[in-house]
Enzyme design. Structure first.
Site, PDB file in Angstrom:
ATOM      1  N   TYR A  13       0.814  -1.239   0.000  1.00 16.54           N
ATOM      2  CA  TYR A  13       0.000   0.000   0.000  1.00 16.54           C
ATOM      3  C   TYR A  13       0.838   1.275   0.000  1.00 16.54           C
ATOM      4  CZ  TYR A  13      -0.446  -0.154   5.291  1.00 16.54           C
ATOM      5  OH  TYR A  13      -0.275  -0.174   6.640  1.00 16.54           O
ATOM      6  N   GLU A  14       0.164   2.383  -0.245  1.00 19.96           N
ATOM      7  CA  GLU A  14       0.841   3.687  -0.452  1.00 19.96           C
ATOM      8  C   GLU A  14       1.831   3.632  -1.606  1.00 19.96           C
ATOM      9  OE1 GLU A  14      -0.287   6.224   0.751  1.00 19.96           O
ATOM     10  OE2 GLU A  14      -1.488   5.371   2.353  1.00 19.96           O
ATOM     11  N   GLY A  15       1.485   2.919  -2.661  1.00 22.97           N
ATOM     12  CA  GLY A  15       2.379   2.760  -3.795  1.00 22.97           C
ATOM     13  C   GLY A  15       3.198   1.504  -3.616  1.00 22.97           C
TER      14      GLY A  15
END
Lengths: 591, 591
Positions: free
Chosen positions: B434-436
């Site tokens: 997550y978050e890229g």
């Protein structure tokens, strides 16, 4: 929901282009022509895709349930197990004297991969049965063979291995389970065993437990250990299951994965058992099983990665996200498929080049086992004994890493159970742990196997790699293979030399590098296999054989492995050569 | 069941020996004397050990439940959340104008690590709220700040980030969620968002969703995207929650881990929202939040590994198995503890040296953020912008690897959920996604950050490493640090040079090596931090400061990292220098 297709073409390439099986002269290999092996693998693939793979995710979700001492396997497992039995798949490489089909271990390995990829948890029920079959086949009396083998061969009965106890796993010398001799020659077995895969379930009419226990008079430590056959139902004169034995499942474990397989706490409360093999020589008998089991776990490592890889490829081709940095490749669509992106390629190539390399090593290992068992080839036996910890340890570490890499291709969807990629990672994780955690494999390799028979086998291995390099030296077609393999092999030898020079003075200096050595050797093994595969592909291309694109892909995949993965060897050597100093620097209380 | 103790001593070392915070001149740092920071960290540690850690395993087991649109968090979460609020922990580094305590971001980071280690899934509720607080604090109007910030600061209300849609995660240009302007200046938001952490739950009286959507007139792709504030309950004139907005949770996801946090499908059915920041500049506003969030995820990576490490150490000291190869160390017991074995040591040292190095890098990064925010230090801002993808990508990859390594110490027990080690691995896994996803971090680093402002920041980074090496050149105390750091830094520069020389002609040549570059740079960063920590420890020792054994342990741990992990740099460089050729060799259909 993930799907699975058996990689028959890749397997055929290994059997016929790489190993050239029909020309090896191994007894039984003469029947393995392309048509026959292709038909077997295709049929196994159909069962895997249609029957086993659809139960993989549901088996994971449902898990096994223990109620009133009875374990219920997930929905559909019973029918699938019957289908496996009816198809004769459980008997494939078993002895025809006991109802087996007598195919080589190599074919059992190929078919085994297909079933493991499709549903690892399910396949363990028959996998463990095969282990029990082998132990009784090797160490049993004639009467024991007649009593148990036919039932184990067709999986009317299944088998288990009972080693671990709550306070001891690796260190079996501390074992507490006791065997008390009875007047009739049987023993009463008392104790608790844990982590018993397939210890209790509803798939078979009887379960044959192979149990390590201490019988009187054997002395301290592992010396006093013997191996016993303890059936769930005592076998009657007529060969059918009779009275219930005093063995029961006390609990099934809640695990990270392989939920479809029941991992049981087994309680032996004065259960009746019979000695298998020699008294107080149980560890030796167990090692026969364990080596086979370790090869099988090494196979699981890459087989799960294969299934994960197939689905990652499908997703990478299907999912549209972003544009290729070199210009749109799907200009009419809203975005390009993931597979255009270099970092996705890197990831997929890592998976593909590992899985195909590991498959080659495993098939080659199975071939060595056939040479050993069918031809009494001592050199082959020595080599596979040396390599077993590498196949188990390296392939399961990398297999897990690649299952995780495949999950990563899915982005956020990879973390959601519904998409099935988490299961591959969770299932693969156990392969690094069971049948001897990978640290134990490294210890076995460096502390035991390297020096075995005066270092003969590791020298033979080095010679084999050297010969391979020499055979292709100056061959332009083999650029990108020979040089990296030569360099990696030198690094492996340098690591071995380091152990020899420092390990005598300070065993910690060798053991601090054991894990790195196992990985270094794994890379050399895969490098060797890729070199051989590249050569085989070139020969096939030159002979105008079959599918040109297939062989070219094989060579390109090998080039990737050599260029991108063999550089790890220098790192492992550098780590090994730092010895024990930094590893052992701290007192325990500083952690 | 795992336990957790806050590593206060290690944190104090970083704050006062390494960063020497009170001497930095950063506004607000003057209050951070040893007594004060020690008291804050000890108190946070008590909450973590007594309140949060005991809910970690139970939260994992129970998970969140969606019933009739309402999400129920696991038992005890509500009370724990109230305890966090009452203790003022949610307000720690928030603006005093809105009820915050105004402590530096660095202190928020240290306390954040403690809470994440104790219970990552629980801590996400307030972590995401902090992100929403920051976005509104940075981009909101005065009226918006007054309306939302005080409630977000004390977590009466919580926040979310809504980016992902079913067909687009990374590629937000394809976004479909629409914002239609209304006469009163508000917008009607319509669309579906997925993977919304803490999207719905029972811990707060209101939830403030920050939602990316396309408003008319912004053009194609990401240009048309704006950011909106969409409260679950519309806020009344008096500041209290009023009517329910047209936003609802359609589903919560079944995930591999972080079960205690509700991951929601959020449906916006003409929900009322208000523009946050400038129209059509939503991506820019989102990036403010995202950078903070990425730092926070990088922290999660090592924080979970810290918790796993603590338990692995306890098990390794407690579990008796086998004998030390150099002679029994617990001769009176049935076996020696695991920690005597070199391969267990190697494993624990890997974990310890990574976690402590990553903590130093993260604290240093937080210090850069304070320099940037509190002192307007543009160089610090440039450095942390460069380093954010490394902190996120490298630390989460290694953090997961180390959580898995900690699980491995437990052998078979590591695979059983009851022991809690599986949860650390499963929870840590999301941080790589997550978050890229980490491939995107590598792309951000190589494709964007290296060249940012004409390459100024990466040059500054190289200078910083060079200066560090120079400062200790010829210093005998620093043997084992300077040389490996110098070599690794040269390898990193060579990799950058390779990208410059080949990336212009063929961007794939750079992007094929982006992932390796991220890891290479991560090792250089940790090597730099270890060099600085070793120097700080030497100075403390020479000053006769505090606990001698502590500082000596610090130096020995650093030596391990330099000796055993920096050799990875040469491997990464070798891989990078093979370029795109083998990575991009295959046509898509060959996979």
């Amino acid at each position: 929901m993930p799907s699975y297709t058996a990689p028959v073409k890749d397997m055929q390439f290994l059997l016929h282009d790489l190993l050239n099986v029909t020309a090896t002269g191994v007894a039984g290999y003469e029947d393995l022509d392309e048509g026959f092996t292709g038909a077997v693998l295709e049929e196994a693939g159909k069962v895997a895709s249609a029957v086993l793979a659809p139960l993989n995710a549901s088996g994971d979700r449902e898990g096994c349930v223990l109620e009133n001492g009875v374990v219920r396997t997930p929905k559909g497992f019973k029918e699938a197990f019957e289908a496996m039995k009816d198809g004769g798949w459980t008997a494939l490489d078993c002895d025809p004297d006991y109802g087996g089909q007598g195919l080589p271990y190599l074919m059992g390995t190929a078919v085994g991969e297909i079933f493991v990829s499709a549903n690892m948890a399910f396949n363990m029920y028959q996998g463990l049965t095969h282990g029990a079959y082998s132990a009784i086949h090797t160490h049993g009396t004639d009467a024991q063979k007649v009593m148990y083998l036919p039932k184990l061969v067709n999986c009317d009965w299944t088998g288990t291995m009972n080693l671990t106890e709550p306070h001891c796993g690796t260190d079996l010398g501390m074992m507490r389970t006791k065997a008390e001799p009875q007047a009739d020659g049987s023993y009463l077995i008392t104790g608790q065993k844990i982590f018993i895969s397939a210890g209790e379930h509803d798939l078979a009419e009887n379960i044959i437990h192979l149990v390590l226990a201490k019988a009187p008079g054997g002395g301290e430590g592992t010396k006093g250990i013997s191996l016993f056959i303890v059936p769930k139902f005592l076998v009657k004169e007529d060969g059918n299951p009779g009275a219930r034995n005093a063995v029961s499942c006390g609990k099934i474990e809640e695990k990270m994965g392989i939920h479809g397989n029941a991992t049981c706490v087994m309680n032996y409360d004065g259960a009746t058992g019979w000695l298998l093999g020699d008294l107080h020589k149980g560890m030796r008998a167990m090692f026969t099983m364990m080596n086979e089991a370790r090869m099988g776990v090494g196979l699981q490592g890459y087989a799960v990665a294969e299934a994960a890889y197939q689905n990652a490829v499908a997703y990478a081709k299907d999912r549209l996200q972003g544009r290729a940095v070199t210009g749109a490749q799907n200009a009419d669509g809203p975005a390009d498929p993931l597979i255009v992106h270099p970092d996705i390629r890197r990831n997929l190539m890592d998976q593909k080049s590992f899985v195909e390399g590991a498959r080659a090593l495993t098939f080659w290992g199975a071939h060595m086992i056939d040479r050993s068992h069918r031809e009494g080839d001592a050199a082959a036996e020595g080599l596979i004994s040396l390599m077993t910890p590498v196949i188990k340890g390296f392939q399961t570490d990398k297999g897990f890493e690649m299952a995780v890499a495949a999950q990563q291709v899915y982005g956020g969807h990879g973390y959601i159970e519904e998409w099935g990629m988490s299961q591959f990672a969770r299932d693969a994780r156990i392969t690094q742990i069971y049948e001897g955690a990978n640290g134990i494999q490294a210890l076995d390799l460096v502390g035991r196997k390297l020096a075995q028979d005066g270092g003969k086998h590791v020298m033979a291995f080095f010679e084999m790699v050297k010969a391979e390099c020499k055979a292709h030296d100056g061959d332009d077609r083999m650029t990108g293979f020979v040089e990296p393999l030569k360099a990696a092999s030198k690094q492996l030898q340098a690591a071995g030399m380091y152990f020899m020079q420092h390990g005598m003075k300070n065993p910690n200096a060798a053991l601090s590098g054991s894990y790195d050595f196992m990985h270094l050797m794994g890379h050399v093994c895969l490098g060797l296999m890729w070199t051989r595969m590249a050569k085989a592909a070139h020969l096939a291309l030159e002979a105008g054989k079959g599918d040109k694109a297939f062989y070219e892909t094989k060579i390109a995949t090998g080039r990737y492995y050599m260029a991108r993965h063999l550089p790890a060897c220098a790192m492992h050597l550098a780590r090994i050569e730092t010895g024990a100093e930094t590893v052992m620097a701290l007192p325990a209380e500083a952690f």
